[in-house]
Write a protein that holds these residues in place. Structure first.
Motif, short mmCIF file in Angstrom:
data_model
loop_
_atom_site.label_atom_id
_atom_site.label_comp_id
_atom_site.label_asym_id
_atom_site.label_seq_id
_atom_site.Cartn_x
_atom_site.Cartn_y
_atom_site.Cartn_z
N GLU A 122 0.83 -1.21 0.00
CA GLU A 122 0.00 0.00 0.00
C GLU A 122 0.87 1.27 0.00
OE1 GLU A 122 -3.14 -0.42 -0.56
OE2 GLU A 122 -3.62 1.72 -0.46
N ALA A 123 1.95 1.23 0.77
CA ALA A 123 2.82 2.40 0.91
C ALA A 123 3.43 2.81 -0.43
CB ALA A 123 3.92 2.11 1.91
N TYR A 124 3.54 1.87 -1.34
CA TYR A 124 4.19 2.17 -2.63
C TYR A 124 3.19 2.27 -3.78
CZ TYR A 124 8.61 1.65 -0.26
OH TYR A 124 9.66 1.84 0.60
N LYS A 125 1.93 2.46 -3.44
CA LYS A 125 0.89 2.63 -4.46
C LYS A 125 1.25 3.82 -5.35
CE LYS A 125 -4.04 2.88 -4.55
NZ LYS A 125 -5.25 3.22 -3.81
N ASN A 126 1.00 3.69 -6.63
CA ASN A 126 1.29 4.75 -7.61
C ASN A 126 2.77 5.09 -7.73
OD1 ASN A 126 -1.47 5.02 -8.17
ND2 ASN A 126 -1.72 6.37 -6.40
N THR A 127 3.62 4.10 -7.53
CA THR A 127 5.06 4.33 -7.73
C THR A 127 5.32 4.78 -9.17
OG1 THR A 127 5.79 2.77 -6.05
CG2 THR A 127 7.30 3.15 -7.89
N SER A 128 6.13 5.84 -9.30
CA SER A 128 6.48 6.28 -10.66
C SER A 128 7.99 6.45 -10.84
CB SER A 128 5.76 7.59 -11.00
OG SER A 128 6.13 8.59 -10.08
N ILE A 129 8.74 6.30 -9.72
CA ILE A 129 10.20 6.37 -9.81
C ILE A 129 10.78 5.10 -9.18
CG2 ILE A 129 12.28 7.67 -9.14
CD1 ILE A 129 10.57 10.19 -8.95
N LEU A 130 11.70 4.46 -9.89
CA LEU A 130 12.37 3.28 -9.34
C LEU A 130 13.82 3.61 -9.04
CD1 LEU A 130 11.22 0.33 -11.65
CD2 LEU A 130 10.37 0.87 -9.37
N LEU A 131 14.30 3.09 -7.91
CA LEU A 131 15.72 3.21 -7.58
C LEU A 131 16.32 1.82 -7.67
CD1 LEU A 131 15.55 5.36 -4.30
CD2 LEU A 131 15.89 6.17 -6.64
N SER A 132 17.45 1.70 -8.36
CA SER A 132 18.09 0.39 -8.41
C SER A 132 19.60 0.54 -8.33
CB SER A 132 17.64 -0.40 -9.63
OG SER A 132 18.03 -1.74 -9.50
N SER A 133 20.31 -0.46 -8.82
CA SER A 133 21.75 -0.47 -8.64
C SER A 133 22.44 -0.64 -9.99
CB SER A 133 22.09 -1.58 -7.64
OG SER A 133 23.46 -1.65 -7.41
N LYS A 134 23.48 -1.42 -9.99
CA LYS A 134 24.31 -1.63 -11.18
C LYS A 134 23.60 -2.48 -12.23
CE LYS A 134 28.00 -4.03 -10.25
NZ LYS A 134 29.19 -4.47 -9.54
N ASN A 135 23.73 -2.08 -13.51
CA ASN A 135 23.35 -2.94 -14.64
C ASN A 135 21.84 -3.19 -14.73
OD1 ASN A 135 24.42 -4.15 -16.92
ND2 ASN A 135 24.78 -6.12 -15.93
N PHE A 136 21.04 -2.19 -14.37
CA PHE A 136 19.58 -2.35 -14.45
C PHE A 136 19.17 -2.50 -15.92
CE2 PHE A 136 15.15 -1.08 -14.60
CZ PHE A 136 14.62 -1.69 -13.47
N GLY A 137 18.28 -3.47 -16.19
CA GLY A 137 17.80 -3.67 -17.57
C GLY A 137 18.79 -4.41 -18.44
N CYS A 138 19.69 -5.18 -17.82
CA CYS A 138 20.63 -5.97 -18.62
C CYS A 138 19.87 -7.13 -19.27
CB CYS A 138 21.77 -6.50 -17.74
SG CYS A 138 21.24 -7.58 -16.40
N GLY A 139 20.53 -7.79 -20.19
CA GLY A 139 19.93 -8.98 -20.81
C GLY A 139 19.21 -8.69 -22.10
N SER A 140 18.09 -9.37 -22.29
CA SER A 140 17.33 -9.33 -23.54
C SER A 140 17.01 -7.91 -23.98
CB SER A 140 16.04 -10.13 -23.34
OG SER A 140 15.10 -9.82 -24.34
N SER A 141 16.99 -7.71 -25.31
CA SER A 141 16.73 -6.38 -25.87
C SER A 141 15.25 -6.02 -25.84
CB SER A 141 17.22 -6.35 -27.32
OG SER A 141 16.45 -7.25 -28.10
N ARG A 142 14.39 -6.94 -25.42
CA ARG A 142 12.94 -6.75 -25.50
C ARG A 142 12.51 -5.35 -25.03
NH1 ARG A 142 11.72 -11.55 -21.27
NH2 ARG A 142 13.08 -12.53 -22.81
N GLU A 143 11.95 -4.60 -25.97
CA GLU A 143 11.46 -3.26 -25.63
C GLU A 143 10.20 -3.38 -24.78
OE1 GLU A 143 12.20 -0.61 -28.83
OE2 GLU A 143 10.64 0.80 -28.23
N HIS A 144 9.62 -4.58 -24.78
CA HIS A 144 8.45 -4.86 -23.95
C HIS A 144 8.70 -4.49 -22.49
CE1 HIS A 144 8.48 -7.44 -27.47
NE2 HIS A 144 7.17 -7.60 -27.35
#
Lengths: 204, 467
Positions: free
Chosen positions: A65-87
């Motif tokens: 509930e506390a994170y309802k309507n999240t629009s900003i993500l915080l992450s670390s190294k190499n976020f979105g690595c791997g497959s090129s899927r634009e999906h």
């Protein structure tokens, strides 16, 4: 494409390295020949209790509930690595994510973000950990991102400048379609091609 | 000024400099597949745009096409048939060459493009598939893109590209027996991390690389993306030229000679400087296998599962802890003690004829352990034909492997066929991510010979025991 100038929103930390695009959207969730209808599949492997199911996993951060309507993500190294899927990016956008702040990104994923109205911001890990630490009540303590000024503003008001190429910045600020922009350089392409096709004739 | 191979390829394709470190690059070849190509083609058409130069665009059916004998457009992947049929219709409408299910040259994009001579030294090639970096093995600048970029390339024959940093990885010494290109790349990623090559154009060099076959070089470059690189590339040499000669789409006659002359210039000049340089001495390496959920979670096959290093930060520690739990193993457990439920040989990483020959060398006269689901999926129709001509299919089948039709198959789980809930798989593929090969399936990446050896014993096994 949806413009992005400044954005303030509920910010969720996913502070783990190497979050891949299979995790962002599993291949099994890509059911249609379409860029739409993917938001439900976002983080499906973590968000739901079983593969293909839709029972929310209460332990997953975006289900809280506390994170309802999240629009900003915080992450670390190499976020979105791997497959090129634009999906992966279409799913994030449809879910409502506008900004991702990480210490590095998979290169293809980064490019896909900027073409779909999502701003990828690179900041050092220690800054990201501090941004997360300042959030006590996620619904009230919101992180702000100002693309015009190229700064991230923490809950306490500290400004963290970031770097983004001129082209990517303009594309996001003005919601431009890159193909349309490049087509204006049609004459340059034709000129290049007439010389290149002689120089590398075997490729023609 | 001394130039790197990458510098030469970049400059040769620069249509315009758009800003510091960002250029408009000319794209020579575009490859598509039914999973993402269908969307790119449809989206382009719905925006009333046309493919600028259809002769330069190729498409294959590999990602979700069924791999069982006697296959049709039907597939176990939900909605899969729609991807296949819309790709066929969109390819026809756009006037591009499609290697359809029944085409005698159908196969995985990164297997058939070199096999047909579509990728050539010095050309730029993009495909909406991250493993496009494989094709840098022939001295091309080849990289994976998203669907929107594929649309951009089709509409304009160009892409807006941020100039990557350069890196050279030198593999020196002598490659020990039982080691393959797959072990080299897994070792590199485990040593420097899955983000170790972040955004770089990486040239692989050194005597070990020079001695690799073109097929092994394709395996090496294939996993550059698992090192988070922009792409991998290798300077073309005599082997590259011999490999390409006579291929269906390779130049002929005077053009072949002209091309050869240019290709001879495609190497890094002495004294050229890279942003980063790494040297790996290969003499004492062991076959490598992954234990966790990132390609960086890898170690020697005879080692124990590593403990969390003291030097890593909290975020990395969290990834280790999650990986132990997901993989149902613990630090210091002997890798060779892990029993497997399945063994898979295939994918754009390791499904070429040399991979199948090496695996068959171990499987010949032996049987897969009871209860192990063993599957071999050749990378293309041509690989399958060659293998069958040599009798390799019989060796695989007699050992207890399934022998399939070409495609990406169970390299990834798309909602159809998979290895099963929490099953442990030894796999010649490229990704051991959570859920990659099935619901909570536990994937261990390794070379085809390590997969073959493990299939026989039913446990993860050092292939050198069978050599």
């Amino acid at each position: 494409m949806k413009k992005l100038v400044t954005h303030q929103g509920v910010t969720a930390p996913l502070l783990r390295t190497n979050i891949d695009t299979d995790a962002i959207i599993p291949s099994r969730e890509m059911k249609l020949v379409s860029k739409k209808g993917l938001g439900e599949g976002l983080f499906a492997g973590w968000r739901y209790t079983e593969a293909g199911g839709r029972t929310p996993n209460p332990d997953f951060i975006l289900n809280k509930e506390a994170y309802k309507n999240t629009s900003i993500l915080l992450s670390s190294k190499n976020f979105g690595c791997g497959s090129s899927r634009e999906h992966a990016v279409w799913a994030l956008a449809e879910y409502g994510i506008r900004v991702i702040i990480a210490s590095s990104f998979g290169a293809i994923f980064y490019g896909n973000c900027t073409r779909n109205g999502i701003l990828p911001v690179v900041l050092p890990d220690e800054v990201i950990v501090e941004l997360a630490a300042q959030i006590e009540d996620p619904q009230k303590d919101k992180v702000t991102v100002d693309l015009a000024e190229k700064v991230v503003i923490s809950v306490k008001g500290e400004k963290h400048p970031f770097i983004i190429s001129k082209g990517c910045r303009e594309m996001l600020l003005e919601g431009l379609d890159q193909i349309g922009v490049t087509m204006r350089q049609g004459a340059d392409i034709v000129n290049f091609e007439s010389l290149y096709s002689k120089r590398r004739s075997w490729l023609y | 000024m001394a130039k790197t191979l990458f510098d030469k390829l970049w400059t040769d394709h620069e249509v315009a400099v758009l800003e510091d470190n960002v250029s408009l690059l000319y794209i020579d070849r575009i490859f598509l597949h039914e999973r993402t190509g269908s969307i790119a083609l449809e989206s382009l058409a719905s925006d009333d745009r046309v493919v600028r130069n259809p002769e330069k665009v190729f498409c294959t059916m590999d990602h979700i096409v069924d791999t069982h004998t006697g296959r049709t457009d039907e597939t176990l992947v939900p909605g899969g048939k729609q991807f296949i049929q819309s790709t066929r219709a969109a390819s026809k409408a756009a006037g591009i060459k499609l290697f359809d299910i029944t085409d005698p040259w159908q196969g995985i994009a990164h297997v058939i493009s070199p096999e047909l001579g579509i990728v050539q030294p010095g050309c730029t090639l993009i495909c909406p598939d991250s493993h496009t970096c494989s094709q840098g093995a022939l001295g091309a600048l080849a990289w994976g893109v998203g669907s929107s970029e594929a649309e951009h390339a089709m509409a304009t024959n160009t892409l807006v590209v941020k100039r990557p940093n350069t890196m050279r990885v030198n593999f020196t010494g002598k490659l020990p027996s039982g080691l393959t290109a797959k072990d080299l790349i897994l070792h590199l990623i485990s040593k420097y991390g899955a983000a170790g090559g972040s955004g770089c154009a990486i040239e692989f060099a050194g005597e070990v690389v020079e001695n690799l076959s073109i097929e092994a070089r394709l395996t090496l470059c294939n996993m550059a993306v698992e090192f988070s690189a922009f792409t991998g590339l290798i300077a073309p040499d005599q082997k590259t030229i011999e490999y390409l000669q006579g291929k269906q789409y390779a130049p002929t006659g005077d053009k072949w000679l002209e091309a050869n002359k240019y290709w001879a210039t495609l190497s890094t000049d002495a004294g050229a400087v890279f942003d980063k340089e790494i040297t790996i001495i290969c003499d004492d390496l062991s076959p490598v296998v992954t234990w966790g959920t990132s390609p960086q979670h890898a170690c020697g096959v005879t080692d124990n599962v590593p403990s969390i290093p003291f030097t890593v930060d909290a975020n990395e520690k969290a990834s280790y802890a999650r990986a132990y739990q997901y993989m149902d193993l613990h630090a210091e457990q002997l890798i060779e003690s892990l029993s497997i439920d399945a063994a898979f040989i295939g994918s754009c990483t390791n499904s070429r004829i040399s991979d199948l020959r090496e695996a068959a060398g171990i499987l010949k006269g032996r049987k897969v352990a009871e209860g192990v689901n063993a599957i071999c999926v050749p990378g293309s129709k041509e690989v399958k034909r060659m293998a069958e001509k040599e009798g390799l299919d019989k060796i695989f089948i007699d050992a207890g492997f399934e022998w399939r039709e070409p495609g990406c198959s169970m390299c990834f789980f798309a909602g159809g066929e998979n290895f099963g809930f929490r099953k442990r798989v030894i796999s010649s593929t490229n990704r051991n991510f959570e859920g990659r090969q099935g619901p909570e399936t536990r994937s261990h990446l390794a070379s085809p010979i390590t997969v073959a050896a493990s299939a026989i014993t039913g446990k993860i096994t050092d292939p050198r025991k069978f050599l």
